[in-house]
Design a protein around this motif. Structure first.
Motif, short mmCIF file in Angstrom:
data_model
loop_
_atom_site.label_atom_id
_atom_site.label_comp_id
_atom_site.label_asym_id
_atom_site.label_seq_id
_atom_site.Cartn_x
_atom_site.Cartn_y
_atom_site.Cartn_z
N GLY A 489 -8.18 9.81 -93.24
CA GLY A 489 -7.44 9.46 -94.33
C GLY A 489 -7.38 8.12 -94.41
O GLY A 489 -8.51 7.55 -94.74
N HIS A 490 -6.39 7.47 -94.79
CA HIS A 490 -6.24 6.10 -94.96
C HIS A 490 -6.12 5.19 -93.68
O HIS A 490 -6.10 3.72 -93.83
CB HIS A 490 -4.89 5.64 -95.82
CG HIS A 490 -5.16 6.28 -97.20
ND1 HIS A 490 -4.41 7.64 -97.43
CD2 HIS A 490 -5.78 5.63 -98.20
CE1 HIS A 490 -4.77 7.81 -98.66
NE2 HIS A 490 -5.58 6.85 -99.29
N PHE A 491 -6.48 5.81 -92.61
CA PHE A 491 -6.72 5.02 -91.21
C PHE A 491 -8.13 4.69 -90.77
O PHE A 491 -8.97 5.80 -90.70
CB PHE A 491 -5.96 5.75 -90.16
CG PHE A 491 -4.53 5.95 -90.43
CD1 PHE A 491 -3.47 5.04 -89.82
CD2 PHE A 491 -3.85 6.80 -91.24
CE1 PHE A 491 -2.06 4.94 -90.05
CE2 PHE A 491 -2.58 6.98 -91.59
CZ PHE A 491 -1.93 6.04 -91.07
N SER A 492 -8.45 3.42 -90.71
CA SER A 492 -9.57 3.06 -89.96
C SER A 492 -9.52 3.44 -88.37
O SER A 492 -8.42 3.64 -87.89
CB SER A 492 -9.87 1.65 -89.89
OG SER A 492 -8.89 0.91 -89.33
N GLU A 493 -10.52 3.50 -87.64
CA GLU A 493 -10.59 4.09 -86.47
C GLU A 493 -9.97 3.05 -85.53
O GLU A 493 -9.32 3.21 -84.69
CB GLU A 493 -11.93 4.16 -85.64
CG GLU A 493 -12.79 5.35 -86.10
CD GLU A 493 -14.07 5.55 -85.50
OE1 GLU A 493 -14.82 4.47 -85.50
OE2 GLU A 493 -14.54 6.54 -85.17
N THR A 494 -10.37 1.73 -85.92
CA THR A 494 -9.55 0.80 -85.16
C THR A 494 -7.97 0.75 -85.34
O THR A 494 -7.25 0.53 -84.16
CB THR A 494 -9.61 -0.74 -85.89
OG1 THR A 494 -11.25 -0.84 -86.17
CG2 THR A 494 -9.44 -1.89 -84.90
N LEU A 495 -7.36 1.01 -86.51
CA LEU A 495 -5.92 1.12 -86.54
C LEU A 495 -5.63 2.59 -85.76
O LEU A 495 -4.54 2.51 -85.03
CB LEU A 495 -5.56 1.27 -88.12
CG LEU A 495 -4.17 1.37 -88.42
CD1 LEU A 495 -3.46 0.22 -87.47
CD2 LEU A 495 -3.68 1.20 -89.75
N PHE A 496 -6.21 3.52 -85.97
CA PHE A 496 -5.92 4.74 -85.20
C PHE A 496 -5.78 4.52 -83.71
O PHE A 496 -4.98 4.90 -83.26
CB PHE A 496 -6.82 5.82 -85.66
CG PHE A 496 -6.94 7.30 -84.76
CD1 PHE A 496 -5.80 8.09 -85.45
CD2 PHE A 496 -7.30 7.42 -83.68
CE1 PHE A 496 -5.51 9.15 -84.72
CE2 PHE A 496 -7.15 8.64 -83.05
CZ PHE A 496 -6.24 9.53 -83.67
N ASN A 497 -6.93 3.94 -83.20
CA ASN A 497 -6.91 3.67 -81.86
C ASN A 497 -5.66 2.82 -81.43
O ASN A 497 -5.09 3.24 -80.36
CB ASN A 497 -8.16 3.18 -81.28
CG ASN A 497 -9.21 4.29 -81.43
OD1 ASN A 497 -9.22 5.42 -81.62
ND2 ASN A 497 -10.51 3.68 -81.50
N ALA A 498 -5.44 1.81 -82.23
CA ALA A 498 -4.42 0.91 -81.50
C ALA A 498 -2.92 1.74 -81.73
O ALA A 498 -2.11 1.32 -80.74
CB ALA A 498 -4.24 -0.33 -83.02
N ILE A 499 -2.92 2.42 -82.55
CA ILE A 499 -1.72 3.22 -82.72
C ILE A 499 -1.36 4.03 -81.53
O ILE A 499 -0.52 4.11 -80.79
CB ILE A 499 -1.67 4.10 -84.08
CG1 ILE A 499 -1.55 3.18 -85.23
CG2 ILE A 499 -0.37 4.83 -83.98
CD1 ILE A 499 -1.53 3.80 -86.61
N THR A 500 -2.58 4.73 -81.13
CA THR A 500 -2.62 5.78 -80.01
C THR A 500 -2.15 4.92 -78.78
O THR A 500 -1.16 5.37 -78.04
CB THR A 500 -3.83 6.33 -79.77
OG1 THR A 500 -4.35 6.71 -81.13
CG2 THR A 500 -4.00 7.33 -78.79
N GLU A 501 -2.90 3.78 -78.55
CA GLU A 501 -2.48 3.04 -77.30
C GLU A 501 -1.17 2.50 -77.43
O GLU A 501 -0.37 2.65 -76.24
CB GLU A 501 -3.28 1.75 -77.39
CG GLU A 501 -4.64 2.07 -76.62
CD GLU A 501 -5.40 0.66 -76.94
OE1 GLU A 501 -4.80 -0.42 -76.66
OE2 GLU A 501 -6.71 0.70 -76.86
N THR A 502 -0.68 1.95 -78.49
CA THR A 502 0.70 1.59 -78.37
C THR A 502 1.80 2.83 -78.29
O THR A 502 2.64 2.64 -77.49
CB THR A 502 1.29 1.01 -80.19
OG1 THR A 502 0.16 0.16 -80.12
CG2 THR A 502 2.62 0.48 -79.93
#
Ligand code: ADP
Ligand code: ZN
Ligand code: ZN
Length: 817
Positions: A489-502
């Motif tokens: 969608g509008h999420f890069s992998e980097t952002l997606f992973n960071a959200i998951t971790e958080t």
């Protein structure tokens, strides 16, 4: 020879009007008292007394006033002086300033709507005959116009009567009431600290062996804790363990479990609580001393302190000193930053000396605040408020603080007076001989330029309070990712992973999506048609929640059709993305996360904004998606990740301030991350990772941003190098508007030559069925603003004399931003 009174009417007419008064009235009336006067054929207005004299007006026969409404002035000399400055500087009338300065119940007029006040219990025996008639009429009719009240009591002037009724709480004016919002606290539960030790834990389980329900609860608590670091809701524990609230309560009573709330200290103000003392750290102390030095020399200072550096504490110290000198203090904030969080923080230090002045408060509360300030009452030694609180009747002001001074919402846009509250504050302070402090983590180019020129003093705090590190800001190139089809969608992998971790860490996430110029529209892929607003020159934007198309300018809305309104094809495609779409995507990508949204649409209701903040603060949500609103000075403890969905829409906005604003907005939203010990993380998604502003945001290089922006403003002669006066002409007739705008611009050019730009259509050239055209006058610092304004006003006079342009409206916006 008779006596006459000049009055200021709360209307956009330049002149004062003169009325006849008796000798006795002449001896009683003072400037700043209200009088009820007849106006035109049948209107009644409340006006402000301006001056008594003995010169009959030459052009007309003076009418008599109806009545004097006050025994002492409601408006003082400081206010008149300041309001006259505002009228002169911002090119409007004193009447327009009066209209927006006074709470509207001070200005009853024949058009005002009167409602029964359902909050007061009325004992009808206490009412006079005429009062009772009005009261009774309102039992049968939901509201009355002042004119109708006149008919009921058979009297021409009913304003004194209505003033009495308002005071007795029998009636009120039509408007929404805003009661103080008291959030409900969310209950969390944890194991008492003594059982952190494993051996004690075993003992505990053994001791509970004969209470199976209780040991089940304790075991469930373990289980939940093992899988998640989030705080545990009592309600969840109840569900998870299949037990009842009574069992949990028994464990709490036994001190096995502990019940707690998050951030109770901020939510409630308890008058009985002891006043807190502040100890500034060394950076704050240094800034505090520097500010006082500047006050001694220049009266105005700028406090440039990074986000979470503890600027508020410095303000509090200064306010404390101001009160100790026996003076009043005013603390101004952008409306949206005026949260109960902050009000409670101030009340912890100053108790009930703090008065709040806010447009969302009820009229009665505003009237009360006005009177308390007027009487210099103990209860209003400190006023904390939005823009309009600088109109209050201070008589003894010692300090004005303007927090978040870079905020463009300090500028009033509509209606007149289109004043800038920061600049008007500096002037207000000077009239009182008071000090003025502007504060921000990202100062406006204007204020920093004033520092550079030596007009304002300067102090800075470069370190966050408690030595918390500034967040680690990284850019994420989504051009590459999009090309390689690696976006979710509008999420890069980097952002997606960071959200998951958080989320795994039990911490919270804020996602920022600028919606300006980037709202979803619905386009037909067959014919390219985008549905337009019938009243304004903009595309309608799509709102999924209600399945509607809406206009952001006039509120027009319609249901989304299945087929194109132009060609009938069923090929409608939604383009662009807004907060709502991000929220939808999050639901798919993180099905277990609780997602909230904060934007204009979700914060419309009475306490909607406060409710979202509180829910997020109490960790009832994991992710908050929002627009600009999430950038406003909020202090959340558990947010460790901030994501910016797309920085480019900010940078590409067609306005010479776009870069300054982008820097401010991104730095402010980044500042919401990691306000406690753990370093926060910020990810900025962009197609342009080499853009100089983004580089400056990541390195927190305000000075470089300032130098570059100032250089650009110099090149293109924009503020603060030049001053700007914007004229807007409006009319429903397209051709007439164009002709009128040409006439005005060429008349201006005769005098001001190449300083005149336009006329030009603004980006949205029709709003609410009116066409708009702008003319901009640039004024170099070397020229006299006053002279240029006079020239413009003279041209306006000739313009007004042209009968075919009679319907064309003209607005001034001085220092337009
Ligand atoms: P800013 O307004 O600069 O963003 P705040 O004033 O909100 O920063 O301060 C950030 C946090 O640090 C707040 O929670 C505040 O209570 C705390 N803080 C700042 N200064 C002090 C101080 N001198 N003593 C105790 N707490 C402080
Ligand atoms: Zn079509
Ligand atoms: Zn519209």
């Amino acid at each position: 020879m008779g006596y006459f009174l000049d009055v200021v009417l709360p209307i956009p007419l330049e002149r004062r009007f003169t009325y006849k008064i008796s000798q006795k009235e002449a001896g009683f009336i003072q400037k700043g008292m209200r009088v009820a006067i007849p106006f035109g054929k049948s209107k009644i207005y409340t006006a402000l007394a301006y001056g008594v004299h003995q010169n009959a007006p030459e052009a007309y026969e003076a009418k008599e006033i109806y009545q004097i409404l006050d025994e002492t002035p409601l408006v003082n000399q400081f206010q008149f002086q300041h309001w006259e400055w505002i009228a002169q500087y911002y090119m409007c009338t004193l009447g327009e300033v009066v209209r927006s300065a006074l709470p509207s119940s001070f200005l009853l007029e024949s058009e005002t709507l009167i409602l029964p006040n359902k909050e007061t219990e009325i004992n009808d025996l206490e009412l006079k005959d005429d009062e009772f008639l009005v009261y009774e009429a309102l039992q049968h009719q939901s509201m009355l116009k002042v004119g109708e009240v006149s008919d009921i009591v058979d009297k021409k002037n009913v304003l004194p009567l209505l003033n009495r009724l308002v005071q007795k709480g029998v009636v009120c004016q039509k408007e929404e009431l805003y009661e103080q919002y008291k959030p409900k606290l969310v209950r969390y539960v944890k194991l008492s600290a003594e059982f952190d030790d494993e051996s004690r834990l075993e003992d505990l389980l053994n001791s509970l062996s004969r209470a199976p329900k209780q040991s089940q609860v304790v075991l469930s608590l373990f289980q939940i804790q093992a899988t998640s670091k989030k705080p545990i809701l009592i309600a969840d524990l109840e569900k998870e363990s299949g037990s009842s609230r009574a069992v949990i309560k028994a464990l709490i009573d036994k001190s096995v479990l502990e019940e707690y709330f998050i951030q109770t200290d901020r939510v409630q103000y308890d008058a009985a609580q002891e006043e807190k003392k502040i100890v500034l750290n060394s950076h704050q102390k240094e800034a505090f001393e520097a500010i006082k030095q500047s006050f001694a020399n220049k009266r105005t200072a700028l406090l440039h302190g990074v986000t979470s550096s503890g600027k508020t504490e410095v303000y509090i110290k200064l306010i404390e000193e101001c009160l100790n000198r026996g003076k009043q203090a005013l603390y101004l904030l952008p409306e949206i930053a005026l949260t109960s969080q902050l009000i409670n923080r101030l009340r912890q230090y100053f108790g009930d000396k703090v008065a709040v002045y806010h447009s969302k408060y009820s009229l009665n509360e505003r009237v009360e605040a006005w009177k308390n300030v007027l009487n210099n009452a103990e209860k209003a030694q400190i006023v904390i408020g939005a823009r309009s609180s600088l109109f209050l009747p201070f008589s003894n002001l010692g300090l004005v603080v303007v927090d978040e001074e870079h905020e463009s919402s300090f500028k009033q846009f509509d209606p007149a007076p289109r004043y800038h509250a920061r600049d008007a504050s500096v002037v207000l302070a000077s009239y009182h001989g008071a000090d003025c402090l502007l504060g921000s983590a990202t100062p406006s180019i204007e204020s920093m330029d004033n520092v550079r020129k030596g007009k304002y003093g300067y102090a800075s705090i470069k370190i966050r309070y408690g030595n918390v590190l500034l967040p680690d800001i990284n850019l994420v190139d989504i051009k590459e990712a999009t090309r390689k089809k690696r976006m979710k969608g509008h999420f890069s992998e980097t952002l997606f992973n960071a959200i998951t971790e958080t989320l795994e860490e039990g911490e919270q996430v804020i996602l920022f999506q600028n919606r300006r110029g980037f709202s979803p529209i619905v386009e037909c892929t067959t014919c390219g048609n985008v549905t337009q607003c019938p009243n304004c020159d903009v595309s309608l934007t799509y709102h999924q929640h209600r399945n509607q198309l809406r206009c952001h300018y006039c509120g027009y809305h319609m249901a989304l059709q299945n087929s194109c309104t132009a060609c009938g094809s069923f090929t409608l495609d939604k383009k662009g993305f807004g907060t709502e779409q991000i929220q939808e995507e999050l639901k798919e990508l993180f099905p277990d996360a609780r997602v909230g949204r904060m934007d204009l649409d979700t914060t419309r209701g009475k306490y909607a904004y406060e409710k979202i903040i509180t829910a997020f603060e109490q960790q009832e949500m994991d992710i908050l998606v929002g627009t600009q609103m999430v950038t406003k000075g909020l202090d959340f403890r558990n947010v460790s990740l901030v994501g910016i969905m797309n920085a480019d829409s900010l940078l590409n906005f067609p306005d010479y301030r776009a870069h300054e604003r982008s820097f401010q907005m991104l730095t402010q939203v980044a500042g919401r991350a990691g306000r406690t010990q753990k370093r926060g993380k910020v990810l900025i998604q962009t197609y342009n990772p080499y853009h100089q502003i983004l580089q400056q945001v990541t390195t927190n290089d305000y000075n470089k941003m300032f130098r570059e922006q100032l250089y650009e403003r110099e090149q293109f002669k924009y503020p603060p190098i030049n001053k700007i006066i914007k004229l807007t002409l409006k009319d429903r007739d397209f051709n007439k508007l164009n002709e009128a705008a040409e006439w005005f611009a060429s008349s201006l050019r005769n005098v001001l030559k190449h300083q005149v730009l336009g006329p030009e259509y603004p980006p949205v050239a029709r709003i609410r069925r009116e066409y708009l055209k702008n003319i901009v006058v640039k004024v170099p610092r070397t020229q006299s603003m006053a002279q240029i304004k006079n020239s413009i006003k003279r041209i306006e006079k000739s313009f007004n004399a042209i009968s075919k342009y009679k319907s064309v409206r003209l607005l001034y916006n001085v220092d337009h931003i």
